[in-house]
Design a protein around this motif. Structure first.
Motif, PDB file in Angstrom:
ATOM      1  N   GLY A 162      11.077  14.018 -28.054  1.00 21.33           N
ATOM      2  CA  GLY A 162       9.779  14.603 -27.745  1.00 21.33           C
ATOM      3  C   GLY A 162       8.658  13.586 -27.765  1.00 21.33           C
ATOM      4  N   ARG A 163       7.447  14.082 -27.871  1.00 20.19           N
ATOM      5  CA  ARG A 163       6.247  13.243 -27.847  1.00 20.19           C
ATOM      6  C   ARG A 163       5.513  13.329 -29.182  1.00 20.19           C
ATOM      7  N   ASP A 164       4.950  12.199 -29.600  1.00 16.99           N
ATOM      8  CA  ASP A 164       4.268  12.116 -30.896  1.00 16.99           C
ATOM      9  C   ASP A 164       2.784  12.410 -30.782  1.00 16.99           C
ATOM     10  N   LEU A 165       2.270  13.166 -31.743  1.00 16.58           N
ATOM     11  CA  LEU A 165       0.828  13.289 -31.902  1.00 16.58           C
ATOM     12  C   LEU A 165       0.249  12.027 -32.554  1.00 16.58           C
ATOM     13  N   LYS A 166       0.986  11.464 -33.476  1.00 20.59           N
ATOM     14  CA  LYS A 166       0.522  10.253 -34.143  1.00 20.59           C
ATOM     15  C   LYS A 166       0.302   9.146 -33.115  1.00 20.59           C
ATOM     16  N   GLY A 167      -0.875   8.541 -33.164  1.00 20.21           N
ATOM     17  CA  GLY A 167      -1.200   7.457 -32.267  1.00 20.21           C
ATOM     18  C   GLY A 167      -1.586   7.878 -30.866  1.00 20.21           C
ATOM     19  N   SER A 168      -1.697   9.177 -30.626  1.00 21.05           N
ATOM     20  CA  SER A 168      -1.967   9.684 -29.271  1.00 21.05           C
ATOM     21  C   SER A 168      -3.462   9.849 -29.017  1.00 21.05           C
ATOM     22  N   THR A 169      -3.794  10.121 -27.752  1.00 21.41           N
ATOM     23  CA  THR A 169      -5.143  10.523 -27.355  1.00 21.41           C
ATOM     24  C   THR A 169      -5.098  12.000 -27.000  1.00 21.41           C
ATOM     25  N   VAL A 170      -5.930  12.775 -27.662  1.00 28.42           N
ATOM     26  CA  VAL A 170      -5.978  14.223 -27.429  1.00 28.42           C
ATOM     27  C   VAL A 170      -7.278  14.559 -26.721  1.00 28.42           C
ATOM     28  N   GLY A 171      -7.165  15.207 -25.577  1.00 30.88           N
ATOM     29  CA  GLY A 171      -8.335  15.621 -24.815  1.00 30.88           C
ATOM     30  C   GLY A 171      -8.603  17.104 -24.963  1.00 30.88           C
ATOM     31  N   ILE A 172      -9.837  17.459 -25.318  1.00 31.37           N
ATOM     32  CA  ILE A 172     -10.235  18.850 -25.498  1.00 31.37           C
ATOM     33  C   ILE A 172     -11.173  19.224 -24.354  1.00 31.37           C
ATOM     34  N   VAL A 173     -10.772  20.168 -23.548  1.00 32.18           N
ATOM     35  CA  VAL A 173     -11.613  20.648 -22.457  1.00 32.18           C
ATOM     36  C   VAL A 173     -12.356  21.873 -22.959  1.00 32.18           C
TER      37      VAL A 173
END
Length: 340
Positions: free
Chosen positions: A163-174
């Motif tokens: 899967g994909r990690d939240l740690k170290g990611s960029t999260v975009g909030i619309v």
């Protein structure tokens, strides 16, 4: 006789089985659906002639709405001009048991100087929790994993079901409103590298949360996770379409806890099938309820929740209570608690 004291109102709503203290029986309130938490019904029955709609249809509402002073409105039936006209000129208040108002003809109500309230704030935590759940479920392929268990295709090797990690990611909030802010606060604990957001303008709350303001296109191209938490308006309708999904990373995860109408579902289905994006988590969709043979249901990289964002005992109770309190304020000539 047995008395039940309700401290909030300072009245005794029940004296025996059939008696109600008639604080203002001249005022009539219609509750548009028969499944709202009892706290709202009790608060309103203690003060007004209160009718509960027993069948959640437009036809039933039209048959009962004439002469009401206030309408307690759920999202199950669209409050359109037909219902507003049928209510009559004495209608002075509509209390919506929701934060979103896309199911209500707000402009027509305002044109007639009818007061409107909604229920922001009390649902933020529950909806933000669902956003986190969907984000993790889609990123870690929970639906696909369950399918493998059911089909007895569970495999053990180091490259299986990654899967994909939240740690170290960029999260975009619309949509960095109160719910969007609550989502950011929850995801900070997952060691997210950067939060970005878009909207009509840069917000002080964004700076306080350490989030960077970007254009919509910039957010799409830079984010590993894109979370839609904006209201449905003519401007935002189907803003997530085939073009938008093509601007996202092939490794990105899309989550929607706003409204189903934010998404062009044909475009989303194509993006998921063709691996234009990695996965999606949806709490809202079109139509609702979604049929079991819908294409979204068949996609292994789409994790669905049946619009459970506010579905906790406490949240629904708080929403119902606030809606009733707004109606009481309006019919008493007082300021609304959460006016629209």
């Amino acid at each position: 006789m047995s008395y039940t004291f309700v401290g909030l109102l300072g009245v005794f709503p029940d004296v025996g089985k059939h008696f109600r203290l008639p604080l203002n029986q001249a005022k009539k309130v219609l509750i548009s659906t028969n499944d709202v938490p009892m706290i709202a019904i009790e608060l309103l029955e203690a003060r007004y002639n209160t009718v509960v709609n027993d069948i959640n249809t437009k036809e039933s509402l039209l048959a009962k709405v004439a002469g009401v002073n206030a309408l307690f409105c759920s999202a199950k039936v669209k409050l359109d001009i037909d219902i507003i006209n049928a209510a009559g000129a004495q209608l002075e208040m509509v209390g919506a048991m929701s934060a979103g108002l896309d199911n209500i003809d707000v402009e027509e109500l305002k044109r007639r100087n009818i007061k409107i309230s909604n229920t922001p704030g009390v649902l933020n935590a529950a909806v933000a929790d669902i956003a986190v759940l969907l984000t993790l479920a889609a990123a870690r392929r929970l639906r696909e994993g369950r399918i493998h268990i059911e089909n007895n295709t569970w495999t053990s090797n180091h490259k299986w079901m990654l899967g994909r990690d939240l740690k170290g990611s960029t999260v975009g909030i619309v949509g960095l409103g109160e719910i969007g802010q609550a989502i950011v606060k929850r995801l900070k604990g997952f060691e997210v590298s950067q939060f970005v957001y878009c909207g009509h303008r840069e917000k002080l709350e964004g700076k306080e949360l350490g989030a960077e303001f970007l254009t919509f296109d910039e957010l799409l191209s830079q984010s590993d996770f894109v979370i839609a938490s904006c209201p449905l308006t003519p401007e935002t309708k189907e803003m997530f379409n085939e073009t938008a999904f093509k601007k996202m990373k092939r490794t990105s995860v899309f989550v929607n806890i706003g409204r189903g109408g934010l998404v062009d579902q044909t475009g989303l289905i194509k993006a998921l099938r063709e691996d234009t994006i990695f996965a999606a988590g949806l709490d809202v969709m079109v139509p609702e309820p979604l049929s079991s043979d819908h294409e979204l249901v068949k996609l292994p990289n789409c994790f669905l929740s049946p619009h459970l964002g506010t579905a906790t005992y406490q949240t629904r109770s708080d929403m119902a209570k606030l809606t009733a309190q707004n109606i009481i304020a309006a019919l008493s000539g007082e300021k609304l608690i959460t006016p629209v």
